[in-house]
Scaffold this motif. Structure first.
Motif, PDB file in Angstrom:
ATOM      1  N   VAL A 102       0.836  -1.197   0.000  1.00  0.00           N
ATOM      2  CA  VAL A 102       0.000   0.000   0.000  1.00  0.00           C
ATOM      3  C   VAL A 102       0.872   1.248   0.000  1.00  0.00           C
ATOM      4  N   ALA A 103       1.959   1.227   0.751  1.00  0.00           N
ATOM      5  CA  ALA A 103       2.806   2.405   0.959  1.00  0.00           C
ATOM      6  C   ALA A 103       3.618   2.763  -0.285  1.00  0.00           C
ATOM      7  N   LEU A 104       4.359   3.872  -0.167  1.00  0.00           N
ATOM      8  CA  LEU A 104       5.234   4.323  -1.249  1.00  0.00           C
ATOM      9  C   LEU A 104       6.542   3.543  -1.212  1.00  0.00           C
ATOM     10  N   THR A 105       6.509   2.333  -1.728  1.00  0.00           N
ATOM     11  CA  THR A 105       7.701   1.496  -1.812  1.00  0.00           C
ATOM     12  C   THR A 105       7.786   0.931  -3.226  1.00  0.00           C
ATOM     13  N   ASP A 106       8.867   0.219  -3.475  1.00  0.00           N
ATOM     14  CA  ASP A 106       9.025  -0.434  -4.777  1.00  0.00           C
ATOM     15  C   ASP A 106       8.569  -1.892  -4.737  1.00  0.00           C
ATOM     16  N   ALA A 107       7.926  -2.286  -3.643  1.00  0.00           N
ATOM     17  CA  ALA A 107       7.478  -3.671  -3.502  1.00  0.00           C
ATOM     18  C   ALA A 107       6.435  -4.012  -4.560  1.00  0.00           C
ATOM     19  N   ARG A 117       0.813   4.886  -5.070  1.00  0.00           N
ATOM     20  CA  ARG A 117       1.224   5.550  -6.321  1.00  0.00           C
ATOM     21  C   ARG A 117       0.067   5.568  -7.320  1.00  0.00           C
ATOM     22  N   ARG A 118      -0.689   4.489  -7.374  1.00  0.00           N
ATOM     23  CA  ARG A 118      -1.844   4.455  -8.267  1.00  0.00           C
ATOM     24  C   ARG A 118      -2.916   5.428  -7.768  1.00  0.00           C
ATOM     25  N   LEU A 119      -2.991   5.602  -6.454  1.00  0.00           N
ATOM     26  CA  LEU A 119      -3.933   6.568  -5.878  1.00  0.00           C
ATOM     27  C   LEU A 119      -3.645   7.970  -6.401  1.00  0.00           C
ATOM     28  N   ALA A 120      -2.374   8.302  -6.572  1.00  0.00           N
ATOM     29  CA  ALA A 120      -2.004   9.627  -7.077  1.00  0.00           C
ATOM     30  C   ALA A 120      -2.601   9.871  -8.456  1.00  0.00           C
ATOM     31  N   GLU A 121      -2.613   8.848  -9.294  1.00  0.00           N
ATOM     32  CA  GLU A 121      -3.196   8.973 -10.633  1.00  0.00           C
ATOM     33  C   GLU A 121      -4.708   9.162 -10.545  1.00  0.00           C
ATOM     34  N   VAL A 191       0.764  11.591  -0.423  1.00  0.00           N
ATOM     35  CA  VAL A 191       0.386  11.577  -1.837  1.00  0.00           C
ATOM     36  C   VAL A 191      -0.827  12.466  -2.080  1.00  0.00           C
ATOM     37  N   MET A 192      -1.783  12.415  -1.186  1.00  0.00           N
ATOM     38  CA  MET A 192      -2.978  13.246  -1.364  1.00  0.00           C
ATOM     39  C   MET A 192      -2.637  14.729  -1.249  1.00  0.00           C
ATOM     40  N   ARG A 193      -1.736  15.081  -0.331  1.00  0.00           N
ATOM     41  CA  ARG A 193      -1.338  16.493  -0.227  1.00  0.00           C
ATOM     42  C   ARG A 193      -0.664  16.960  -1.510  1.00  0.00           C
ATOM     43  N   ARG A 194       0.214  16.139  -2.062  1.00  0.00           N
ATOM     44  CA  ARG A 194       0.897  16.515  -3.295  1.00  0.00           C
ATOM     45  C   ARG A 194      -0.083  16.625  -4.470  1.00  0.00           C
TER      46      ARG A 194
END
Length: 355
Positions: A102-107, A117-121, A191-194
């Motif tokens: 879920v988090a901002l990782t490369d996993a 990251r998909r949430l940002a889109e 991510v939501m703030r950005r």
């Protein structure tokens, strides 16, 4: 007089430049805002409890195609919220995911990257009103493994109850999970703030887990016909495991200022095998073995994946309760059975860690 004329000339040349700089600076630092001209949407992140595992009717591409077993269902609870004014419900959750996924990782998980990251889109193309997260059980608690351990204890008639050892380590496992879930929620906030969403412009909800099995199991089904578990292990899952897990998740929600929805008692009386011969009363799948999958090497290891997950009826009830919760201002609530036989959010009833 020359110094005065020099200073006046310098001021004459500098002031327009300063004015231009201020104008440019103002434009550069105007904080972004949510896209109010986009469709209003709810978004789900997390693991099988929210992806729709066990509810059937899986989205194309998530039922084993190219190794993707996320099992995102059209019946998932996020699609059953019915919140007024919401035009879209978007499911980014994936069965088996943990907080890292879920988090901002490369996993990577089932060939999918970070859900945040998909949430940002999604945040750019929609006006997100709420992000609902269901995650943590696949981290240190490894709840699915515990359930399977209890199942094997039933097979090994002479061995100890599975909760004897699992119970000793459960609190420590939950405690180790909390910072991982906290980081995932913090990354959602970031991510939501950005994307232009201040914290008060949308709702962030963390929900816990309902017990898939419990003491309401029909004795005639306490075997391979449905729920092969010992009574003491069923009692531990119902009375201890999901409650302690919920308390840890509540702590993570508090740390990031998220709202919390406690599901730990939501399925009481409606767990797998609680309906006896009437499966329509049950909100969880019983032991489900897809023997046809054993003929396919790629599907064989997933032949029991749907077992003890919320079915479509369960997701409908959980989604109804979540939808009602989203229309309130309560910081936390527990989904409990009402006189009408359906779940409703009851404020000030969510479990908390003692002390």
């Amino acid at each position: 007089m020359r110094p005065l004329r020099t200073r006046l000339l310098a001021a004459f040349l500098i002031l327009p430049a300063l004015t231009l700089l201020l104008l440019v600076s103002d434009r550069r630092f105007v904080p972004p805002s949510p896209p109010e001209d986009k469709p209003r949407a709810l978004v789900a992140l997390g693991d099988s409890t929210i992806s729709g595992e066990g509810a059937g009717d899986y989205e194309r591409g998530t039922d084993g195609e190219n190794g993707n077993w996320c099992h995102r269902s059209a019946n998932a609870l996020i699609h059953r919220t019915a919140v007024p004014g919401v035009e879209r419900t978007i499911n980014l959750a994936c069965s088996g995911a943990n907080a890292d996924h879920v988090a901002l990782t490369d996993a990577q998980h089932y060939n999918e990257g970070s859900q945040t990251r998909r949430l940002a889109e999604v945040a750019r193309d929609n006006r997100i009103t709420a992000v609902v997260v269901g995650v943590g059980a696949n981290d240190d608690p490894r709840f699915s493994d515990i359930v399977m351990r209890c199942l094997w204890a039933w097979f090994l008639k002479d061995g100890p109850d599975c909760n004897r050892d699992a119970g000793k380590e459960w609190s420590d496992r939950v405690d180790r999970m909390v910072p991982k879930v906290t980081k995932a929620l913090t990354d959602v906030r970031s991510v939501m703030r950005r994307a232009g969403y201040p914290d008060n412009s949308y709702t962030l909800v963390l929900q816990s887990y309902a017990a898939p099995v419990g003491t309401s199991v029909s004795p005639s089904l306490q075997n391979l016909n449905g729920c092969p578990f010992r009574s003491s292990d069923l009692r531990w899952v119902e009375d201890n495991a999901v409650g302690r897990l919920a308390a840890g998740l509540h702590r993570a929600a508090d740390l990031v200022g998220a709202r919390f929805l406690d599901m730990s008692r939501a399925a009481r009386g409606h767990e797998a095998c609680a309906g006896g011969t009437d499966t329509s009363r049950e909100w969880f799948a019983r032991l489900a073995l897809d023997f046809n999958a054993l003929r396919d090497n790629q599907r064989a290891e997933h032949f029991s994946q749907e077992s003890f997950h919320p079915n479509a009826r369960g997701h409908n009830q959980f989604g109804r309760c979540l939808g009602e919760f989203l229309t309130t201002k309560h910081e936390d609530a527990a989904c409990l059975l009402g006189p009408d036989g359906s779940l409703h959010p009851v404020p000030n009833q969510a479990v908390r860690a003692s002390g």
